[in-house]
Design an enzyme around this catalytic site. Structure first.
Site: not given
Ligand code: PEP
Ligand code: MG
Length: 757
Positions: A371, A478, A514, A613, A636-637, A647, A684
């Site tokens: 938080h 998100r 999403r 992803e 990211n994924d 990650r 993204c």
């Molecule tokens: C990603 O995986 O790049 C993504 C934007 O989703 P998250 O970071 O919420 O897993």
């Molecule tokens: Mg992701």
């Protein structure tokens, strides 16, 4: 004659004996010698020893009952050395039924401790700092119960007062400690919120010094507790009403959830029970805090850990109310530039500080979803966490630099280092001003290619930043974030409200929602799920949505209702095969039909997309492109799966680079195919918000980037300074190289071509 093993309530007698002993006078050493014997007797232990922290972070055996007396003042262990050193470095209790087989056991022949098998050690803490370690040992191999650990911790609280006040360690030595501690140090941490900040360390736990541990009259202590509790709840209500916090929008919910903890029966009952066991109200609160910390250290679930952190926050507030206002953050004499240092911090505790002076926060624990991190992000305060070393090394007033971008803390840096960070901070402030000025300029390359810059959002407060950042819309909403800060699964009506508000705040700009990406690293407090061996590759996101279609359908229903008359953009996370998309689309169709049958106002248009992803999806592109309105790369994924590199693992954080030939080839190939199919492709993940990475993405053919709002200004500045045609050629050449990273080549290119990065 030893009595029964000591349970928590049974410690009342020992507490009284200790109090009498402390009142009785005599030298500090003399009293320690009597204390260890008393504890050993009461705890049915053959050994009780006290180690005290001396200059240079060395623990010295100061008193023992049961070990050889000649070891006293001779046996010394560094922090981190041996079991005692382990307890001191972690600040946590440790119990071992077979201490000698523990890998960190450090044998000291002068003690004669080979005769003792089992051991329990607890830290002696004062003001949040480790003053020493209290340990008991037994000959037989035995376990120690939680009650016994709690009892020893309570005794350690009494000892902390004795050690702190008895002049056992000379003032001169204290000074030596300071000198040793005044060397510069760089400490690794985890970034919880980006940005740079520097100032003077203000330990959050300062000012809470408990003088009286043992109560004269439990009844009046309970009354004091109830009175202070009432005051505390009133003060939290005032905080919630504070006008400058209204802009926090949904973050306020975080605080409201927190307030509910103050009325948590279990927590309060444990405090009352500790008072009935013989402690003063303040000692009881502190004792429950120590227990809570210990419980927290065993819990892996990040959400539960954070709720424990909220309880810690409440405990501190309650202590301030019990002990008077002088220790409170508002009343304290704060420096102009505050770097707040705490083991952990609740959101309300952060807001207690004068925000105009708060430059950064360093936490011993903490996680990006805590938080306090969410609130700090909304306020633009850099935060780093998981930096336990800082708590033992920092002194109040130490000059401290917090580098939230690189997850590091520089303690007492040399003047030159300090000056260069000051320059960097100033430079950022200037650039921020320049980005704000560029807010209304278009994101077009010098040779005329427009690039769409969108924001990532997760809470309504992020939507307010659309305007400030100049984003053209939201490329990734998100939806799980509001789910994560609630206590129960939101029903269709409350979900509809959130989505409708988000759309209203977007003022006609497109918003791509999403669907829930829960599981993996995103835990919901009310969703037990099954513990996966490897959660990010486990039962998460669309996999849960398809297996629990009622849940996904409720979310889709809320989205359809919220978008009445407007465009609805929905994308599905973690799609690995086209068949999953087909099943998800089928649920959308069914919900649309249901909505129509009920005479509901339909969205003007529904656009469906997927997040790319999972690498397997790239081998199904023709089928995929025929079925979607858009695709967004979740880098990211994607890259953690592409490189098989977690990650969240700091050891791997710099091992593979997204600016490397395999990654660039992957992205170029994807964008060529999306172009040919005429399907809009965006990215993204976090990389889109870093100017150098964004430069590479544009060079790979990406024309839509979605990023945290703070990235939009810097990325736009980069885009407005580049020529696309030569850049694309250069990126293609980079993608052919055998190097592991092409980051430096790209940086040099940018510098040579005057592209701001
Ligand atoms: C990603 O995986 O790049 C993504 C934007 O989703 P998250 O970071 O919420 O897993
Ligand atoms: Mg992701």
């Amino acid at each position: 004659m030893p009595t029964q093993p000591l349970g928590w309530i049974g410690s009342r007698k020992l507490l009284r004996q200790l109090r009498d002993l402390m009142k009785a006078g005599g030298s500090g050493q003399d009293r320690l010698d009597r204390v260890v014997r008393l504890i050993a007797d009461d705890m049915v232990a053959e050994v009780c020893s006290i180690y005290i922290m001396r200059a240079g972070e060395v623990l010295e055996l100061f008193a023992t009952w049961g070990l050889k007396p000649e070891a006293v003042h001779r046996t010394r262990l560094r922090v981190g050395e041996g079991i005692v050193g382990d307890v001191a470095s972690s600040g946590q209790p440790l119990t071992l039924s077979d201490a000698q087989s523990h890998p960190n056991f450090a044998y000291r022949p002068e003690t004669g401790e080979e005769a003792f098998q089992s051991m329990m050690g607890v830290p002696v803490l004062r003001d949040g700092r480790v003053l020493g370690v209290l340990a008991v040992q037994n000959k037989s191999r035995r376990g120690y119960t939680e009650d016994e650990v709690e009892a020893l911790e309570t005794v350690a609280m009494v000892l902390a007062e004795l050690v702190g006040a008895s002049g056992l360690i000379g003032e001169e030595e204290e000074r030596v400690t300071d000198t040793m501690a005044s060397l510069p140090a760089r400490l690794a941490a985890v970034s919880l919120n980006e940005g740079l900040g520097m100032g003077y360390a203000v330990p959050h736990e300062r000012g809470i010094v408990i003088r009286q541990i043992v109560a004269e009259d439990s009844g009046s202590e309970i009354e004091r507790l109830e009175r202070s509790l009432g005051e505390m709840l009133g003060a939290i209500d005032d905080l919630l009403r504070r006008s400058e916090l209204r802009g926090l929008g949904e973050h306020l919910e975080v605080l409201e959830t927190y307030r509910m903890f103050a009325e948590d029966r279990g927590w309060l009952e444990r405090i009352r029970e500790a008072i009935r066991g013989g402690l003063t109200a303040e000692a009881a609160v502190q004792k429950v805090q120590i227990d809570t910390r210990q419980r927290m250290s065993k819990v892996k679930d990040p959400y539960i850990r954070e709720r424990y952190a909220d309880l810690e926050d409440l405990g501190n507030r309650l202590l301030h109310h019990l002990l008077g206002a002088e220790g409170s953050a508002e009343a304290a004499d704060l420096p102009d530039d505050v770097v707040l240092v705490a083991r952990n911090l609740g959101p309300a505790e952060l807001l207690d500080y004068d925000l105009s002076r708060l430059r950064a926060v360093v936490l011993g624990e903490g996680s990006p979803t805590s938080h306090v991190a969410i609130v700090a992000r909304a306020l633009g305060v850099p935060v780093v966490g998981r930096c336990p070393d800082l708590l033992t090394r920092v002194r109040p007033g130490d000059f401290t630099v917090v580098d939230g971008d690189n997850g590091q803390v520089l303690l007492r840096p040399r003047l030159g280092v300090r000056a260069s960070f000051a320059d960097a901070i100033q430079d950022r402030a200037q650039r921020r001003a320049a980005f704000a000025a560029a807010r209304d300029l278009p994101a077009v390359t010098r040779d005329g290619q427009p690039i769409v810059l969108l924001a990532n959002a997760g809470l309504l407060v992020d939507m307010q930043q659309l305007e400030e950042s100049g984003a053209e819309g939201v490329g990734l909403y998100r939806t799980e974030v509001p789910f994560m800060v609630r206590d129960a699964f939101p029903d269709v009506t409350s979900q509809t409200e959130v989505y409708a508000k988000a759309l209203a705040l977007a003022k006609g700009r497109p918003v791509t929602f999403r669907t829930l990406d829960i599981g993996g690293d995103k835990a919901l407090p009310y969703w037990a799920g099954t513990p996966d061996e490897n959660p990010v590759m486990g039962w998460r996101a669309i996999r849960i949505g398809l297996d629990r279609p009622a849940m996904l359908r409720q979310q889709l229903r809320a989205l359809i209702r919220a978008a009445a008359g407007a465009e609805l953009r929905v994308m599905f996370p973690m799609i690995a095969e086209v068949a999953e998309l087909d099943r998800a689309r089928d649920l959308v169709d069914r919900e649309l039909a249901r909505h129509a049958a009920a005479g509901g106002h339909q969205p003007s248009e529904v656009k469906l997309g997927v997040m790319l992803e999972v690498p397997a999806l790239v081998w199904q592109l023709p089928a995929l492109f025929g079925r979607v309105d858009f695709v967004s790369v979740g880098s990211n994924d994607l890259f953690q799966f592409l490189f098989a590199s977690d990650r969240g693992n700091p050891r791997l954080a710099r091992r593979y680079d997204v600016l490397s030939p395999p990654a660039l080839n992957f992205l170029r190939n994807l964008s060529v195919q999306a172009d040919a199919a005429g399907v809009p492709l965006s990215l993204c993940g976090e990389m889109a918000g870093h100017p150098l990475d964004a430069l590479a993405l544009v060079g790979c053919g990406f024309r839509i980037l979605s990023m945290p709002p703070a990235g939009i200004g810097p990325v736009k500045t980069t885009i407005r300074g580049l020529d696309l045609v030569p850049l694309a050629g250069f990126v293609e050449r980079l993608s052919q190289l055998p190097s592991r990273s092409v980051r430096e080549q790209l940086r040099t290119y940018a510098l040579d071509h005057g592209i701001p990065i």
